[in-house]
Design a protein around this motif. Structure first.
Motif, PDB file in Angstrom:
ATOM      1  N   LEU A 177     -40.475 -27.242  13.668  1.00 54.09           N
ATOM      2  CA  LEU A 177     -40.920 -26.936  15.030  1.00 54.09           C
ATOM      3  C   LEU A 177     -40.067 -27.626  16.085  1.00 54.09           C
ATOM      4  O   LEU A 177     -40.312 -27.478  17.276  1.00 54.09           O
ATOM      5  CB  LEU A 177     -42.380 -27.352  15.212  1.00 54.09           C
ATOM      6  N   LEU A 178     -39.048 -28.375  15.654  1.00 48.17           N
ATOM      7  CA  LEU A 178     -38.265 -29.157  16.603  1.00 48.17           C
ATOM      8  C   LEU A 178     -37.544 -28.258  17.608  1.00 48.17           C
ATOM      9  O   LEU A 178     -37.556 -28.519  18.815  1.00 48.17           O
ATOM     10  CB  LEU A 178     -37.252 -30.017  15.844  1.00 48.17           C
ATOM     11  N   SER A 179     -36.908 -27.189  17.137  1.00 48.22           N
ATOM     12  CA  SER A 179     -36.194 -26.290  18.034  1.00 48.22           C
ATOM     13  C   SER A 179     -37.141 -25.644  19.043  1.00 48.22           C
ATOM     14  O   SER A 179     -36.839 -25.555  20.234  1.00 48.22           O
ATOM     15  CB  SER A 179     -35.468 -25.212  17.228  1.00 48.22           C
ATOM     16  N   ALA A 180     -38.301 -25.200  18.574  1.00 53.67           N
ATOM     17  CA  ALA A 180     -39.271 -24.580  19.480  1.00 53.67           C
ATOM     18  C   ALA A 180     -39.761 -25.576  20.519  1.00 53.67           C
ATOM     19  O   ALA A 180     -39.928 -25.241  21.700  1.00 53.67           O
ATOM     20  CB  ALA A 180     -40.444 -24.017  18.683  1.00 53.67           C
ATOM     21  N   ALA A 181     -39.990 -26.821  20.099  1.00 58.42           N
ATOM     22  CA  ALA A 181     -40.499 -27.826  21.025  1.00 58.42           C
ATOM     23  C   ALA A 181     -39.483 -28.197  22.096  1.00 58.42           C
ATOM     24  O   ALA A 181     -39.829 -28.379  23.274  1.00 58.42           O
ATOM     25  CB  ALA A 181     -40.919 -29.074  20.245  1.00 58.42           C
ATOM     26  N   LEU A 182     -38.212 -28.291  21.721  1.00 56.46           N
ATOM     27  CA  LEU A 182     -37.192 -28.764  22.660  1.00 56.46           C
ATOM     28  C   LEU A 182     -36.526 -27.647  23.454  1.00 56.46           C
ATOM     29  O   LEU A 182     -36.044 -27.886  24.565  1.00 56.46           O
ATOM     30  CB  LEU A 182     -36.121 -29.552  21.901  1.00 56.46           C
ATOM     31  N   THR A 183     -36.460 -26.457  22.876  1.00 62.49           N
ATOM     32  CA  THR A 183     -35.696 -25.388  23.537  1.00 62.49           C
ATOM     33  C   THR A 183     -36.478 -24.097  23.726  1.00 62.49           C
ATOM     34  O   THR A 183     -35.993 -23.181  24.387  1.00 62.49           O
ATOM     35  CB  THR A 183     -34.431 -25.046  22.716  1.00 62.49           C
ATOM     36  N   GLY A 184     -37.654 -23.987  23.106  1.00 67.27           N
ATOM     37  CA  GLY A 184     -38.391 -22.732  23.164  1.00 67.27           C
ATOM     38  C   GLY A 184     -37.893 -21.696  22.180  1.00 67.27           C
ATOM     39  O   GLY A 184     -38.387 -20.570  22.161  1.00 67.27           O
ATOM     40  N   CYS A 192     -33.313 -20.675  15.609  1.00 66.32           N
ATOM     41  CA  CYS A 192     -33.143 -22.128  15.594  1.00 66.32           C
ATOM     42  C   CYS A 192     -31.905 -22.558  16.385  1.00 66.32           C
ATOM     43  O   CYS A 192     -30.805 -22.045  16.190  1.00 66.32           O
ATOM     44  CB  CYS A 192     -33.029 -22.626  14.161  1.00 66.32           C
ATOM     45  N   ALA A 193     -32.082 -23.534  17.280  1.00 63.06           N
ATOM     46  CA  ALA A 193     -30.970 -24.088  18.060  1.00 63.06           C
ATOM     47  C   ALA A 193     -30.343 -25.294  17.363  1.00 63.06           C
ATOM     48  O   ALA A 193     -29.435 -25.911  17.910  1.00 63.06           O
ATOM     49  CB  ALA A 193     -31.459 -24.489  19.450  1.00 63.06           C
ATOM     50  N   GLN A 194     -30.834 -25.660  16.199  1.00 63.14           N
ATOM     51  CA  GLN A 194     -30.353 -26.783  15.393  1.00 63.14           C
ATOM     52  C   GLN A 194     -30.331 -28.111  16.158  1.00 63.14           C
ATOM     53  O   GLN A 194     -29.329 -28.833  16.149  1.00 63.14           O
ATOM     54  CB  GLN A 194     -28.988 -26.474  14.806  1.00 63.14           C
TER      55      GLN A 194
END
Length: 404
Positions: A177-184, A192-194
Motif C-alpha cells: 500500500l506504500l505507493s497508494a499512500a504516497l502517490t495515489g 506502482c510508483a516503486q
C-alpha cells in the motif's frame, strides 16, 4: 524427461519479438487494463491478435495478465473485455482475484487459467483449493523456501511456476500500500510508483530540517529497497523440487534485458535437460547477467534465510553494457541494416549477441546511411548499414561496454 518451460516477459511488441527470438517457450504480457504493469507498453486488441499469430508461428505459448483487483464499477467493462478476448484463443489468463476467476469460468469455460503470485499461494492446501476452482497452474508465492516448494509438490499434481530472475518486492507477494499512500497510485491495480526504491531520511518532528542518518551514504537511506533475484546457479535444486515453469520478471525492463536474460536461462535450462548429472553453472552465464541493468543479486527466500530479501541493498542499478542497436536484416557475410537505440560511433568496440549464447566483438570501421553516405556516428532511431561478423541475423542486438 518432462520439458520445463521458460517463461519470459513481453512488455511491448518489440520485447515480445526478442523474447521469442532468444528462446522463450512462453511469454506473458498485458492488455489495456486489469494487469499489474499498467505503465508497460502493453497490447491493444489488434496487437494481441498480432502477438497471437507470432507466438503460434514459433510454437510459443502466450499468457495474458488479468491479475489486478477490479472494483465493482469495473465489472461491466471487464465482462465486455473478456468477450472481446475470447476469439483470440490465448493460451491462458493469469488471474489473482477470485471474482475474476469466476467470471472467466462463466464466460470462457475452456480457457486455461494460471494463478498469479499476487494470490500468495504458500501451501499445498491452497493449491488444491485453486485447482478445484478451475486453475491449471499456480505461480508460487515468492516467499517460499526449497523445502516449502518440495512440500507443495508432494501435496499436489498441479503445474507449479516460480520466479527465477528479476526484481523482488519488499511487500509480501507484492501486496503493498506504500505507493497508494504516497502517490495515489495503487500497486494492487497495476500502477506502482516503486517508492520502496526512493531515498529516505529521518526527521524528528520538533527539529524540522535536521536529518538523521540510518546507515546512510551520501545519496540517502533506502529503508525498503530489495535486491534482485538470480537463481540460474540454483536451477538443479529448484527443478528437483518440482517446478514446471521458470519465470523471468521484467515487463517494465528493456528489450536488451529481455534478450540477454532469456538467452542465459535458455542455455542453462537446455544444458540441464541434456545432462542433469553433469550440469554446472557456466561462469559466462553469471558474467552475462551482470551485463544487464540490475541491483545487487540475491537468492531470495530459496534457502530459508531470516532476511533474504529485505536487506537494504543500494538502490543504484549496476550494468556493464549499453544496448545500442537492433539488427533488422543481414546477409550471410554480415552486412547488416540496424536501427539505433543509443548513439554509437566509428571506432567504438561493439558486441553482437544472438541466441544460443552467440556473441562476437568487433571495432566499427564504417557507418553508412541507407543511401550509402558515410557517417562518423549514428543516433537513436537512425537506420544505418554496418559490417558485422558473418552469421549475424535479424533480431540480434548490439551492445558496447559502459565507459569508465
Amino acid at each position: 524427461m518432462k520439458k520445463i518451460e521458460l517463461l519470459a516477459p513481453a512488455g511491448d511488441p518489440q520485447k515480445l519479438a526478442s523474447a521469442i527470438y532468444f528462446g522463450a517457450d512462453a511469454v506473458y504480457l498485458g492488455g489495456p487494463g486489469y494487469g499489474l504493469r499498467s505503465q508497460a507498453g502493453n497490447f491493444d486488441l489488434d496487437q494481441l491478435r498480432q502477438a497471437r499469430r507470432l507466438c503460434s508461428e514459433h510454437g510459443v505459448r502466450l499468457y495474458l495478465t488479468l491479475n489486478a483487483t477490479p472494483r465493482t464499477g469495473e465489472w461491466p467493462h471487464l465482462q465486455a473485455y473478456l468477450e472481446e478476448l475470447r476469439p483470440l484463443d490465448l493460451d491462458a489468463y493469469i488471474v489473482a482475484d477470485p471474482g475474476v476467476l469466476a467470471l472467466v469460468r462463466q464466460l470462457d469455460p475452456r480457457r486455461e487459467i494460471h494463478l498469479s503470485t499476487q494470490a500468495n499461494t504458500a501451501n499445498a492446501a491452497a493449491v488444491r483449493f485453486w485447482q478445484a476452482a478451475g486453475v491449471s497452474r499456480v505461480n508460487l508465492a515468492r516467499e517460499l523456501s526449497l523445502d516449502d516448494i518440495r512440500a507443495i509438490r508432494a501435496g499436489t499434481d498441479l503445474e507449479l511456476e516460480a520466479f527465477v530472475h528479476g526484481a523482488m518486492c519488499v511487500a509480501w507477494s507484492g501486496r503493498c500500500l506504500l505507493s497508494a499512500a504516497l502517490t495515489g497510485r495503487s500497486a494492487n491495480r497495476g500502477a506502482c510508483a516503486q517508492p520502496c526504491r526512493w531515498s529516505y531520511r529521518l526527521e524528528e518532528e520538533l527539529r524540522p530540517g535536521e536529518y538523521h542518518t540510518i546507515e546512510e551514504d551520501e545519496r540517502g537511506t533506502y529503508l525498503f529497497n530489495s535486491r534482485d533475484l538470480r537463481l540460474v546457479e540454483h536451477l538443479p535444486v529448484l527443478l528437483a523440487a518440482g517446478v514446471d515453469s521458470l519465470k523471468i520478471e521484467g515487463r517494465m525492463k528493456s528489450r536488451y534485458y529481455v534478450a540477454a536474460v532469456t538467452r542465459v536461462y535458455r542455455r542453462a535450462l537446455d544444458a540441464w535437460q541434456a545432462d542433469p548429472e553433469g550440469w554446472h553453472c557456466d561462469p559466462l552465464w553469471l558474467e552475462e547477467l551482470d551485463k544487464v541493468s540490475h541491483r545487487p543479486y540475491d537468492s531470495g527466500f530459496l534457502f530459508a534465510r531470516e532476511d533474504p530479501v529485505v536487506e537494504a541493498g543500494e538502490s543504484r542499478y549496476r550494468r556493464a553494457c549499453d544496448f545500442v542497436a537492433v539488427v533488422l536484416s543481414a546477409d550471410p557475410n554480415g552486412r547488416a541494416l540496424v536501427e539505433g537505440r543509443n548513439r554509437f560511433r566509428v571506432g567504438e568496440q561493439i558486441e553482437v549477441i544472438g541466441p544460443r549464447m552467440r556473441q562476437q566483438t568487433l571495432v566499427l570501421e564504417r557507418i553508412e546511411t541507407e543511401d550509402g553516405e558515410s557517417l562518423s556516428a549514428a543516433h537513436a532511431n537512425f537506420r544505418v548499414w554496418l559490417q558485422l561478423p558473418a552469421g549475424t541475423a535479424a533480431g540480434d542486438l548490439l551492445r558496447r561496454p559502459v565507459a569508465g
